[in-house]
Motif scaffolding. Sequence first.
Motif, mmCIF file in Angstrom:
data_model
loop_
_atom_site.group_PDB
_atom_site.id
_atom_site.type_symbol
_atom_site.label_atom_id
_atom_site.label_comp_id
_atom_site.label_asym_id
_atom_site.label_seq_id
_atom_site.Cartn_x
_atom_site.Cartn_y
_atom_site.Cartn_z
ATOM 1 N N ASP A 13 0.816 -1.217 0.000
ATOM 2 C CA ASP A 13 0.000 0.000 0.000
ATOM 3 C C ASP A 13 0.850 1.268 0.000
ATOM 4 N N HIS A 14 2.176 1.094 -0.026
ATOM 5 C CA HIS A 14 3.075 2.247 -0.022
ATOM 6 C C HIS A 14 3.859 2.353 -1.333
ATOM 7 N N VAL A 15 3.445 1.583 -2.327
ATOM 8 C CA VAL A 15 4.082 1.652 -3.639
ATOM 9 C C VAL A 15 3.671 2.946 -4.326
ATOM 10 N N GLY A 16 4.654 3.644 -4.890
ATOM 11 C CA GLY A 16 4.362 4.882 -5.601
ATOM 12 C C GLY A 16 5.458 5.907 -5.409
ATOM 13 N N ALA A 17 5.081 7.177 -5.546
ATOM 14 C CA ALA A 17 6.038 8.273 -5.425
ATOM 15 C C ALA A 17 6.266 8.604 -3.957
ATOM 16 N N TRP A 18 7.543 8.687 -3.570
ATOM 17 C CA TRP A 18 7.921 9.101 -2.216
ATOM 18 C C TRP A 18 8.547 10.496 -2.282
ATOM 19 N N ALA A 19 8.574 11.167 -1.135
ATOM 20 C CA ALA A 19 9.256 12.457 -1.045
ATOM 21 C C ALA A 19 10.704 12.291 -1.493
ATOM 22 N N SER A 20 11.170 13.190 -2.380
ATOM 23 C CA SER A 20 12.460 12.977 -3.051
ATOM 24 C C SER A 20 13.221 14.289 -3.217
ATOM 25 N N ASP A 33 12.090 21.129 8.264
ATOM 26 C CA ASP A 33 10.701 21.454 7.933
ATOM 27 C C ASP A 33 9.797 20.962 9.062
ATOM 28 N N PHE A 34 9.216 21.907 9.800
ATOM 29 C CA PHE A 34 8.333 21.575 10.918
ATOM 30 C C PHE A 34 6.864 21.827 10.590
ATOM 31 N N SER A 35 6.528 21.882 9.316
ATOM 32 C CA SER A 35 5.131 22.056 8.940
ATOM 33 C C SER A 35 4.346 20.766 9.193
ATOM 34 N N ASN A 36 3.054 20.919 9.477
ATOM 35 C CA ASN A 36 2.144 19.771 9.600
ATOM 36 C C ASN A 36 2.584 18.785 10.684
ATOM 37 N N LEU A 37 2.946 19.317 11.853
ATOM 38 C CA LEU A 37 3.310 18.487 13.008
ATOM 39 C C LEU A 37 2.441 18.870 14.208
ATOM 40 N N PRO A 38 1.136 18.602 14.157
ATOM 41 C CA PRO A 38 0.248 19.014 15.255
ATOM 42 C C PRO A 38 0.484 18.262 16.555
ATOM 43 N N ALA A 39 1.265 17.173 16.548
ATOM 44 C CA ALA A 39 1.560 16.465 17.794
ATOM 45 C C ALA A 39 2.344 17.339 18.763
ATOM 46 N N PHE A 40 3.050 18.356 18.250
ATOM 47 C CA PHE A 40 3.812 19.267 19.101
ATOM 48 C C PHE A 40 2.914 20.388 19.614
ATOM 49 N N ALA A 41 3.179 20.815 20.827
ATOM 50 C CA ALA A 41 2.453 21.964 21.371
ATOM 51 C C ALA A 41 2.860 23.246 20.665
ATOM 52 N N GLU A 42 4.107 23.313 20.193
ATOM 53 C CA GLU A 42 4.607 24.509 19.519
ATOM 54 C C GLU A 42 4.210 24.484 18.041
ATOM 55 N N ASP A 43 4.062 25.681 17.470
ATOM 56 C CA ASP A 43 3.740 25.767 16.047
ATOM 57 C C ASP A 43 5.020 25.696 15.209
ATOM 58 N N GLU A 44 4.843 25.741 13.892
ATOM 59 C CA GLU A 44 5.968 25.591 12.977
ATOM 60 C C GLU A 44 7.042 26.642 13.201
ATOM 61 N N ASP A 56 9.214 7.888 4.164
ATOM 62 C CA ASP A 56 8.495 8.790 3.263
ATOM 63 C C ASP A 56 8.060 9.975 4.131
ATOM 64 N N TRP A 57 8.962 10.943 4.305
ATOM 65 C CA TRP A 57 8.935 11.851 5.444
ATOM 66 C C TRP A 57 7.980 13.039 5.320
ATOM 67 N N ASP A 58 7.348 13.244 4.189
ATOM 68 C CA ASP A 58 6.461 14.402 4.019
ATOM 69 C C ASP A 58 5.020 14.027 4.371
ATOM 70 N N SER A 59 4.816 13.600 5.619
ATOM 71 C CA SER A 59 3.485 13.219 6.088
ATOM 72 C C SER A 59 3.236 13.871 7.445
ATOM 73 N N GLN A 60 1.989 13.906 7.852
ATOM 74 C CA GLN A 60 1.646 14.563 9.111
ATOM 75 C C GLN A 60 2.281 13.833 10.293
ATOM 76 N N ASN A 61 2.892 14.594 11.191
ATOM 77 C CA ASN A 61 3.546 14.061 12.396
ATOM 78 C C ASN A 61 4.573 12.971 12.057
ATOM 79 N N ASN A 62 5.219 13.121 10.934
ATOM 80 C CA ASN A 62 6.154 12.107 10.473
ATOM 81 C C ASN A 62 7.255 11.859 11.500
#
Length: 718
Positions: free
Chosen positions: A212-219, A271-282, A394-400
């Motif tokens: 289910d992870h076959v395809g394009a990855w962050a590159s 890149d700290f975007s899209n990491l809502p698990a942290f209390a701090e913002d980007e 594949d590191w460009d995912s939420q809370n990666n």
Amino acid sequence: MRTSASLLLSTIFLVISWSLTPAHAQVTVDLNESVATELVIDDNTGSTYLKWIPDPAATAYTIYQVEDSPFNIIPLATLDGNTDMYEIDPISDGQSVHYLMEKTLTGPTAEGLIFAGKRVKPQHEIGRVLLIIEESIDTNLSEEIDQLKTDLIMDGWEVEDQIVSSNDFVIGIKADIMAWYNQSYELSQALYLIGNVPVPYSGSTAYDGHGDHVGAWASDSFYAELDGIWTDSNVNITTSSRPENKNIPGDGKFDQSGIPSLVELEVGRVDFSNLPAFAEDELTLTKKYLDKAHQYKIGEIRHRRRAIVENNFGNFTEGFGQNAWRNYVPMFGADSVSVGDFDVALENESYLCSYGCGGGTYTSASGIGSTASLYASKSLNTVFLMTFGSYFGDWDSQNNFLRSALGSGDILTNMWAGRPNWATHHMALGRHIGFSTRFSQNMNPSVFDLGFGARGAHMALLGDPSLRLHYVRPVGEIGAAEIDGDVLVEWSENEEATEGFMLYRKVDEGPWELIEELYPTNSYEDFCLGPDNEYFYRVKSIRLEETASGSYYNMSLARETSIYVGVNSDITSFYADTDGDGFGDPEVTVMDCSLPEGYVDNSDDCNDNDPNIYPGATEIVNNGIDEDCDGLDMVSSIEDIIDLSKMVYPNPTSGLLYTDNLPPIFSSFTIVNSFGQKQMVADINGPINLTDLNSGLYQLNLESKCGWKQVITINKTN
């Protein structure tokens, strides 16, 4: 000598035998899949050895010397499988040699690399770096970005920046990168991506083996590789569970699973975007990262020079933890690499480098932790990290899990090390991690045992690519004072500068030059400086670093000061006297307060390459050379150099006589008859009218400016 490797391995197994959980038992496989090597010098004999942790299953070891550019290996020796060391040729001061150790087993071979050296010289110039900064980071963290630029410059980098939007197209960003890239530049060229810089996607593979992870990855390798062909026309994958991995023709995601050709640039991303698990913002997380990176580079963050390894893949035969052993042993030595509980150890103890892996999700690794429970909740005491597990490579995912590590404690880098294997061992001798990243991406799988995923487009460094393993504290205060053209530069003492200081200077906008190497004291007098110039000075602390790969001169970031010199009444011009005849070349001059060797105080020489040519030298007649620099060569007569009879015409003449071809050395002439009586004085610049003269023979008398005389007989006809 260090403890023997055989005894050391037994000690390791004794230490972990109290709890041979699957995580700890995996060390056996990790060591089977690697040749963990260090450099050892016998203090008694001076002999130099490569020494490795032995493997009872090995049947032979082969030692190679590695030539890095282009990749090439030269076999040196093949040894019995019971051997755990090999004596190499002594390494001289300033020398470094790259070695590959290959272990023969009943199954596939295993490898190790070491970059060994002795008192390796420092890099005064490291390279050039392009900061690609997402616009909100640039706007809101300008102070931190300015500090980053200063740190890079003071470390030996040339710095440029480019501001981008998170909505920009990756192709456009790459076009700007290619315009910046210099093909003829010989030093490192790096890209440092900061913030939510648009992420390239490429490929049709699942490097973690999940359907289910076959395809394009962050590159990010798309930004690093500049002359290969990246297409978006062939791959058609729509079954990926994560929408970002779906890859169809024309969607802006590329087809290539492997990097098309060798990588030109060293790329790292924060890149700290899209990491809502942290209390701090980007913005807050980015600020914290830039602040701790600065503190690390100035030596204010320190961790024990050792490494910890935890592999939770049981008896998985790939031995993912080999990435720790084959890189960390050359850095710290086998006795400073240990197996332990990753999260517990790093929360309570200090390790400069760490490795952890286990069955993964996008946000976790089994036995290691999750983004929420580990990185967002704990402050881990490590700097350089490697992790591995399914999905999160594949590191460009939420809370990666890979990307979020940079938000915890003192962690500054992370990489998905296991598919393929990475080579960061160069850092033991002062290389920066971006150098090792590019080396790892370019390693030839036909030469090196890299495992699955070699040269994959997914390979990425998360973190600042300029970071080095060790930093020396810079000097504190620095200042300069000037009196009568002499400058005194002073800086605070620094106990870490065990080898002294490096001093650099530039004048106005000119280039920096090294003026003192390994300078022993904390003040420097710069005498007799040219007036109306601003002088800039940089000082770096120097320490000799001893590592398990040898030793190298490690330099701190520089401290800089400047001062303007307005006048200097003692300074004068001196001229080069290359031929040693006592007369100077007006074209080669220096300003100084005293006569430099090889110079004189006059500029009278007309040929500074011949000691026989100078003012007052004896002239040699008719040789075409002006020996005495008076502007003329001595001649015995005008006839020797000029045939004047052809320059006065026509002769005979019934009227006009032309002289317009005469050389300018003549100032005047007269015409006399056969009795010597003057008939006329003629104009040197125009024709002579002889119409009023009787027919007969006349003499044309010419005189040069230097007193030379010439007589030409003229035949006047009716």
